[in-house]
Motif scaffolding. Structure first.
Motif, PDB file in Angstrom:
ATOM      1  N   LYS A   1       4.727   6.041  -2.606  1.00 33.94           N
ATOM      2  CA  LYS A   1       4.338   7.212  -1.824  1.00 33.94           C
ATOM      3  C   LYS A   1       5.566   7.771  -1.129  1.00 33.94           C
ATOM      4  O   LYS A   1       6.470   7.040  -0.751  1.00 33.94           O
ATOM      5  CB  LYS A   1       3.269   6.851  -0.796  1.00 33.94           C
TER       6      LYS A   1
ATOM      7  N   GLU B 150       0.809  -1.214   0.000  1.00 32.45           N
ATOM      8  CA  GLU B 150       0.000   0.000   0.000  1.00 32.45           C
ATOM      9  C   GLU B 150       0.844   1.267   0.000  1.00 32.45           C
ATOM     10  O   GLU B 150       0.383   2.319  -0.446  1.00 32.45           O
ATOM     11  CB  GLU B 150      -0.939   0.019   1.207  1.00 32.45           C
ATOM     12  N   SER B 151       2.071   1.200   0.505  1.00 36.22           N
ATOM     13  CA  SER B 151       2.897   2.408   0.568  1.00 36.22           C
ATOM     14  C   SER B 151       3.839   2.526  -0.618  1.00 36.22           C
ATOM     15  O   SER B 151       4.605   3.479  -0.690  1.00 36.22           O
ATOM     16  CB  SER B 151       3.705   2.414   1.865  1.00 36.22           C
TER      17      SER B 151
ATOM     18  N   MET C 240       7.356   9.092   1.954  1.00 39.02           N
ATOM     19  CA  MET C 240       7.200   9.015   3.409  1.00 39.02           C
ATOM     20  C   MET C 240       7.368  10.386   4.055  1.00 39.02           C
ATOM     21  O   MET C 240       6.865  10.634   5.146  1.00 39.02           O
ATOM     22  CB  MET C 240       8.207   8.034   4.010  1.00 39.02           C
TER      23      MET C 240
ATOM     24  N   TYR D 248       4.199  12.129   5.128  1.00 37.70           N
ATOM     25  CA  TYR D 248       3.463  11.599   6.272  1.00 37.70           C
ATOM     26  C   TYR D 248       4.183  11.809   7.603  1.00 37.70           C
ATOM     27  O   TYR D 248       3.669  11.444   8.644  1.00 37.70           O
ATOM     28  CB  TYR D 248       3.196  10.106   6.079  1.00 37.70           C
TER      29      TYR D 248
END
Length: 83
Positions: A57, A53-54, A59, A62
């Motif tokens: 993306k 899922e990551s 980091m 986040y």
């Protein structure tokens, strides 16, 4: 990869349910099934899910750092009703 994760989750839940369904005479074996199901969920299925899922993306988006805190404060000030 999605199907592998689903398979691991189902097998882990199956082991946990089977462990709880064993008689009290087989308590050691029941504890092994319950423990292995729990380990499967938290040490195999969850990391695999998080990796898939990551993927792709950033980091940095986040993480709670000073730049992101400033962005959050600016967005909060721009919301209608906050004055």
């Amino acid at each position: 990869m999605k199907y592998v994760i689903i398979l691991v989750v189902l097998a882990s839940f199956g082991a946990i349910v089977y462990g709880f369904s064993l008689d009290e005479e087989q308590a050691d074996l029941a504890n092994k099934y319950i423990g292995s199901g729990t380990l499967g969920l938290f040490f195999v299925a969850m990391p695999l899910f998080l990796l898939t899922e990551s993927r792709g993306k950033k980091m940095k988006d986040y993480m709670l750092n000073e730049e992101n805190i400033r962005k959050m404060n600016e967005r909060e000030k721009q919301k209608p009703g906050n004055q």
